[in-house]
Design a protein around this motif. Sequence first.
Motif, PDB file in Angstrom:
ATOM      1  N   TRP A   1      -7.411  -1.032   1.148  1.00 56.11           N
ATOM      2  CA  TRP A   1      -6.911  -1.418   2.639  1.00 56.11           C
ATOM      3  C   TRP A   1      -8.055  -1.644   3.572  1.00 56.11           C
ATOM      4  O   TRP A   1      -7.642  -2.368   4.403  1.00 56.11           O
ATOM      5  CB  TRP A   1      -6.644   0.265   3.038  1.00 56.11           C
ATOM      6  CG  TRP A   1      -5.539  -0.535   4.243  1.00 56.11           C
ATOM      7  CD1 TRP A   1      -4.730  -0.637   4.902  1.00 56.11           C
ATOM      8  CD2 TRP A   1      -6.120   0.493   5.675  1.00 56.11           C
ATOM      9  NE1 TRP A   1      -4.575  -0.557   6.471  1.00 56.11           N
ATOM     10  CE2 TRP A   1      -5.355   0.248   6.428  1.00 56.11           C
ATOM     11  CE3 TRP A   1      -7.401   1.153   6.009  1.00 56.11           C
ATOM     12  CZ2 TRP A   1      -6.200   0.630   7.813  1.00 56.11           C
ATOM     13  CZ3 TRP A   1      -8.248   1.833   6.901  1.00 56.11           C
ATOM     14  CH2 TRP A   1      -6.933   1.420   7.949  1.00 56.11           C
TER      15      TRP A   1
ATOM     16  N   TYR B   1       1.042  -1.265   0.209  1.00 57.48           N
ATOM     17  CA  TYR B   1      -0.343   0.035  -0.311  1.00 57.48           C
ATOM     18  C   TYR B   1       0.931   1.476  -0.097  1.00 57.48           C
ATOM     19  O   TYR B   1       1.610   0.912   0.423  1.00 57.48           O
ATOM     20  CB  TYR B   1      -0.868  -0.106   1.311  1.00 57.48           C
ATOM     21  CG  TYR B   1      -1.719  -0.855   1.438  1.00 57.48           C
ATOM     22  CD1 TYR B   1      -3.226  -1.291   0.010  1.00 57.48           C
ATOM     23  CD2 TYR B   1      -2.525  -2.045   2.040  1.00 57.48           C
ATOM     24  CE1 TYR B   1      -4.223  -2.030  -0.293  1.00 57.48           C
ATOM     25  CE2 TYR B   1      -2.868  -3.127   1.959  1.00 57.48           C
ATOM     26  CZ  TYR B   1      -4.208  -2.895   1.351  1.00 57.48           C
ATOM     27  OH  TYR B   1      -5.451  -3.494   1.064  1.00 57.48           O
TER      28      TYR B   1
ATOM     29  N   LEU C   1      -3.380   6.129   0.243  1.00 56.50           N
ATOM     30  CA  LEU C   1      -4.056   5.705   1.801  1.00 56.50           C
ATOM     31  C   LEU C   1      -5.018   7.299   2.547  1.00 56.50           C
ATOM     32  O   LEU C   1      -5.841   6.856   2.995  1.00 56.50           O
ATOM     33  CB  LEU C   1      -4.116   4.638   2.785  1.00 56.50           C
ATOM     34  CG  LEU C   1      -3.694   3.430   1.931  1.00 56.50           C
ATOM     35  CD1 LEU C   1      -3.046   2.471   3.149  1.00 56.50           C
ATOM     36  CD2 LEU C   1      -4.505   3.298   1.236  1.00 56.50           C
TER      37      LEU C   1
ATOM     38  N   PRO D   1      -6.485  -5.482   5.580  1.00 53.49           N
ATOM     39  CA  PRO D   1      -5.699  -4.502   6.416  1.00 53.49           C
ATOM     40  C   PRO D   1      -4.525  -5.229   6.321  1.00 53.49           C
ATOM     41  O   PRO D   1      -2.910  -4.584   6.275  1.00 53.49           O
ATOM     42  CB  PRO D   1      -6.279  -3.735   6.943  1.00 53.49           C
ATOM     43  CG  PRO D   1      -7.506  -4.493   8.215  1.00 53.49           C
ATOM     44  CD  PRO D   1      -7.826  -5.202   6.926  1.00 53.49           C
TER      45      PRO D   1
ATOM     46  N   ASN E   1      -7.415   1.893  13.817  1.00 57.35           N
ATOM     47  CA  ASN E   1      -6.706   1.495  12.495  1.00 57.35           C
ATOM     48  C   ASN E   1      -6.236   2.034  11.952  1.00 57.35           C
ATOM     49  O   ASN E   1      -4.609   2.009  10.460  1.00 57.35           O
ATOM     50  CB  ASN E   1      -8.258   0.874  11.940  1.00 57.35           C
ATOM     51  CG  ASN E   1      -8.124  -0.489  12.702  1.00 57.35           C
ATOM     52  OD1 ASN E   1      -9.856  -1.054  12.485  1.00 57.35           O
ATOM     53  ND2 ASN E   1      -7.307  -0.965  14.048  1.00 57.35           N
TER      54      ASN E   1
ATOM     55  N   GLY F   1      -0.663   1.408   7.599  1.00 59.40           N
ATOM     56  CA  GLY F   1      -2.272   1.418   6.758  1.00 59.40           C
ATOM     57  C   GLY F   1      -1.956   3.025   5.889  1.00 59.40           C
ATOM     58  O   GLY F   1      -1.228   3.409   5.726  1.00 59.40           O
TER      59      GLY F   1
END
Length: 299
Positions: free
Chosen positions: A259, A55, A60, A263, A84, A90
């Motif tokens: 995501w 990612y 994100l 995750p 999170n 993330g």
Amino acid sequence: MTRAEPARRVSAMVLTALLGAFVLAGFGPARAEEAGGEHEIERQDWSFGGFRGQYDQAQLQRGFQIYQQVCSACHSLDRVRFRNLAEPGGPDFPVEAVKQLAVTWPYQISGELDDEGNPIDRLPGLADPIIGPYKNDKQARAAQGGALPPDLSLIVKARTIHNESSWPLHVLTMLSDVVTGYQEGGADYVYGLLTGYKDPPPAGVEMAEGKYYNVVFPGHQLSMPPPLSKDSVVEYQPESGVKASFEQNAHDVTAFLAWASDPSLDSRKVLGWQVLLYLLITTVLLYLAKRSIWSGVKH
């Protein structure tokens, strides 16, 4: 007939079948275009694609901005906790910023009781889910004219591309996906849906009241109005270094939802390569041990 003759025949049959599949596959795209190529979902270039993809943290963060400013007006992320958003792998926002985000979230946590048993609403915290505006499905349907806005926590995993090509091309596509590690069908579908609205709809198409034409959605009539617009893009922070556009907005929010659906992708791929390295080293050591043990034995 020699013993090798049956093996040669089987090999020839397999080779002929493969050649036939490749020949037929060459006509697949042409037939797809004749059947309506405008509905084909194009594969996008995702940072998290393939065996080694990860990612993009900045993407994100931009994607969450799109969700917060656009999608959260109707959709929840019930399986994503505020904490999170601050975890590695993330968006990785600063913890203090996430705490402030939680207490300023426009929707409060409902359904809990105070010390006297009375129902209360309270501000969310780090451990609470990212909720949407509706407290239950009935309220959501009433507000949306009977349509139920889905929770977006697993939307990318819940959707994928439907392959309608001929079976030889379908088989070859599946083999190619295995070799390349393609698992981004859901992300490609969501991106195609966000960018697939047409206004006005094609000539001869009768739209039901309250529906919007979308080339990707099955049946092409969707209750959700276009969430993103080419005329009103969501602008990013100047320090992001990315120019906002309709396509960029759609790409970023899709990556964020990918995501949300998976995750642990970054850590899982790292662990997978570590396991492969471990197996390779173990195989070499076992081979050397076998050579050492049996080197003095005559065969």
